[in-house]
Motif scaffolding. Structure first.
Motif, PDB file in Angstrom:
ATOM      1  N   LEU A 133     -15.233  13.784   7.079  1.00 20.18           N
ATOM      2  CA  LEU A 133     -16.627  14.005   6.710  1.00 20.18           C
ATOM      3  C   LEU A 133     -17.015  13.116   5.533  1.00 20.18           C
ATOM      4  O   LEU A 133     -18.095  12.519   5.523  1.00 20.18           O
ATOM      5  CB  LEU A 133     -16.843  15.487   6.367  1.00 20.18           C
ATOM      6  CG  LEU A 133     -18.277  15.915   6.119  1.00 20.18           C
ATOM      7  CD1 LEU A 133     -19.175  15.574   7.309  1.00 20.18           C
ATOM      8  CD2 LEU A 133     -18.336  17.404   5.844  1.00 20.18           C
ATOM      9  N   GLN A 134     -16.127  12.985   4.562  1.00 19.50           N
ATOM     10  CA  GLN A 134     -16.417  12.129   3.403  1.00 19.50           C
ATOM     11  C   GLN A 134     -16.619  10.681   3.833  1.00 19.50           C
ATOM     12  O   GLN A 134     -17.558  10.012   3.390  1.00 19.50           O
ATOM     13  CB  GLN A 134     -15.305  12.214   2.362  1.00 19.50           C
ATOM     14  CG  GLN A 134     -15.591  11.394   1.112  1.00 19.50           C
ATOM     15  CD  GLN A 134     -16.860  11.844   0.401  1.00 19.50           C
ATOM     16  OE1 GLN A 134     -16.977  12.998   0.026  1.00 19.50           O
ATOM     17  NE2 GLN A 134     -17.822  10.951   0.211  1.00 19.50           N
ATOM     18  N   LEU A 135     -15.756  10.184   4.713  1.00 21.90           N
ATOM     19  CA  LEU A 135     -15.894   8.808   5.174  1.00 21.90           C
ATOM     20  C   LEU A 135     -17.181   8.629   5.979  1.00 21.90           C
ATOM     21  O   LEU A 135     -17.871   7.615   5.843  1.00 21.90           O
ATOM     22  CB  LEU A 135     -14.676   8.383   5.998  1.00 21.90           C
ATOM     23  CG  LEU A 135     -14.708   6.953   6.536  1.00 21.90           C
ATOM     24  CD1 LEU A 135     -14.978   5.932   5.435  1.00 21.90           C
ATOM     25  CD2 LEU A 135     -13.409   6.651   7.264  1.00 21.90           C
ATOM     26  N   ALA A 136     -17.538   9.610   6.775  1.00 27.94           N
ATOM     27  CA  ALA A 136     -18.787   9.542   7.528  1.00 27.94           C
ATOM     28  C   ALA A 136     -19.976   9.424   6.574  1.00 27.94           C
ATOM     29  O   ALA A 136     -20.881   8.608   6.793  1.00 27.94           O
ATOM     30  CB  ALA A 136     -18.942  10.774   8.420  1.00 27.94           C
ATOM     31  N   PHE A 137     -19.973  10.193   5.501  1.00 24.38           N
ATOM     32  CA  PHE A 137     -21.041  10.107   4.507  1.00 24.38           C
ATOM     33  C   PHE A 137     -21.021   8.763   3.791  1.00 24.38           C
ATOM     34  O   PHE A 137     -22.076   8.178   3.514  1.00 24.38           O
ATOM     35  CB  PHE A 137     -20.955  11.252   3.494  1.00 24.38           C
ATOM     36  CG  PHE A 137     -21.605  12.517   3.972  1.00 24.38           C
ATOM     37  CD1 PHE A 137     -22.988  12.627   4.034  1.00 24.38           C
ATOM     38  CD2 PHE A 137     -20.837  13.600   4.359  1.00 24.38           C
ATOM     39  CE1 PHE A 137     -23.594  13.795   4.477  1.00 24.38           C
ATOM     40  CE2 PHE A 137     -21.435  14.774   4.810  1.00 24.38           C
ATOM     41  CZ  PHE A 137     -22.814  14.870   4.865  1.00 24.38           C
ATOM     42  N   ASP A 138     -19.831   8.253   3.497  1.00 18.11           N
ATOM     43  CA  ASP A 138     -19.721   6.949   2.836  1.00 18.11           C
ATOM     44  C   ASP A 138     -20.283   5.837   3.721  1.00 18.11           C
ATOM     45  O   ASP A 138     -21.023   4.978   3.257  1.00 18.11           O
ATOM     46  CB  ASP A 138     -18.261   6.641   2.479  1.00 18.11           C
ATOM     47  CG  ASP A 138     -17.710   7.529   1.384  1.00 18.11           C
ATOM     48  OD1 ASP A 138     -18.502   8.218   0.691  1.00 18.11           O
ATOM     49  OD2 ASP A 138     -16.478   7.553   1.226  1.00 18.11           O
ATOM     50  N   ILE A 139     -19.924   5.862   5.002  1.00 15.34           N
ATOM     51  CA  ILE A 139     -20.430   4.857   5.935  1.00 15.34           C
ATOM     52  C   ILE A 139     -21.944   4.950   6.035  1.00 15.34           C
ATOM     53  O   ILE A 139     -22.652   3.937   5.963  1.00 15.34           O
ATOM     54  CB  ILE A 139     -19.771   5.014   7.325  1.00 15.34           C
ATOM     55  CG1 ILE A 139     -18.280   4.665   7.244  1.00 15.34           C
ATOM     56  CG2 ILE A 139     -20.475   4.138   8.359  1.00 15.34           C
ATOM     57  CD1 ILE A 139     -17.495   5.032   8.493  1.00 15.34           C
ATOM     58  N   ALA A 140     -22.454   6.157   6.186  1.00 20.62           N
ATOM     59  CA  ALA A 140     -23.903   6.357   6.282  1.00 20.62           C
ATOM     60  C   ALA A 140     -24.600   5.823   5.032  1.00 20.62           C
ATOM     61  O   ALA A 140     -25.627   5.147   5.127  1.00 20.62           O
ATOM     62  CB  ALA A 140     -24.221   7.829   6.494  1.00 20.62           C
ATOM     63  N   SER A 141     -24.051   6.108   3.892  1.00 19.07           N
ATOM     64  CA  SER A 141     -24.642   5.646   2.637  1.00 19.07           C
ATOM     65  C   SER A 141     -24.670   4.123   2.573  1.00 19.07           C
ATOM     66  O   SER A 141     -25.686   3.526   2.211  1.00 19.07           O
ATOM     67  CB  SER A 141     -23.855   6.216   1.455  1.00 19.07           C
ATOM     68  OG  SER A 141     -24.356   5.715   0.246  1.00 19.07           O
ATOM     69  N   GLU A 142     -23.566   3.486   2.929  1.00 15.51           N
ATOM     70  CA  GLU A 142     -23.489   2.023   2.894  1.00 15.51           C
ATOM     71  C   GLU A 142     -24.426   1.373   3.911  1.00 15.51           C
ATOM     72  O   GLU A 142     -24.888   0.254   3.695  1.00 15.51           O
ATOM     73  CB  GLU A 142     -22.052   1.548   3.123  1.00 15.51           C
ATOM     74  CG  GLU A 142     -21.108   1.863   1.982  1.00 15.51           C
ATOM     75  CD  GLU A 142     -21.527   1.231   0.662  1.00 15.51           C
ATOM     76  OE1 GLU A 142     -22.130   0.131   0.662  1.00 15.51           O
ATOM     77  OE2 GLU A 142     -21.242   1.831  -0.392  1.00 15.51           O
ATOM     78  N   LEU A 143     -24.698   2.067   5.006  1.00 15.33           N
ATOM     79  CA  LEU A 143     -25.590   1.536   6.032  1.00 15.33           C
ATOM     80  C   LEU A 143     -27.032   2.026   5.851  1.00 15.33           C
ATOM     81  O   LEU A 143     -27.880   1.786   6.706  1.00 15.33           O
ATOM     82  CB  LEU A 143     -25.067   1.898   7.426  1.00 15.33           C
ATOM     83  CG  LEU A 143     -23.727   1.260   7.801  1.00 15.33           C
ATOM     84  CD1 LEU A 143     -23.266   1.752   9.158  1.00 15.33           C
ATOM     85  CD2 LEU A 143     -23.823  -0.261   7.778  1.00 15.33           C
TER      86      LEU A 143
END
Length: 68
Positions: free
Chosen positions: A42-52
């Motif tokens: 979940l943390q990585l999903a949020f990180d990816i979303a934030s970067e994109l």
């Protein structure tokens, strides 16, 4: 879990390597996620979303959702 990371990443003109660097993971991790071989934390999903510059729900769609 289906995702649209590759399309959004490409339109943002980011390479897998650059997105991986920004999210502190390997390029292989981004590749595996894009090819539906790995579901991110979940943390990585949020990180990816934030970067994109998008949201998690716009990046990922459950493959178990029934079509209406």
């Amino acid at each position: 879990m289906k995702n649209s990371i590759k399309e959004i990443r490409s339109s943002a003109k980011l390479s897998q390597a650059e997105l991986a660097k920004r999210c502190n993971v390997s390029r292989q991790t981004i590749n595996a996620i894009e090819n539906d071989k790995y579901d991110p934390t979940l943390q990585l999903a949020f990180d990816i979303a934030s970067e994109l510059d998008t949201t998690v729900d716009k990046l990922f769609t459950s493959s178990s959702k029934k079509k209406k």
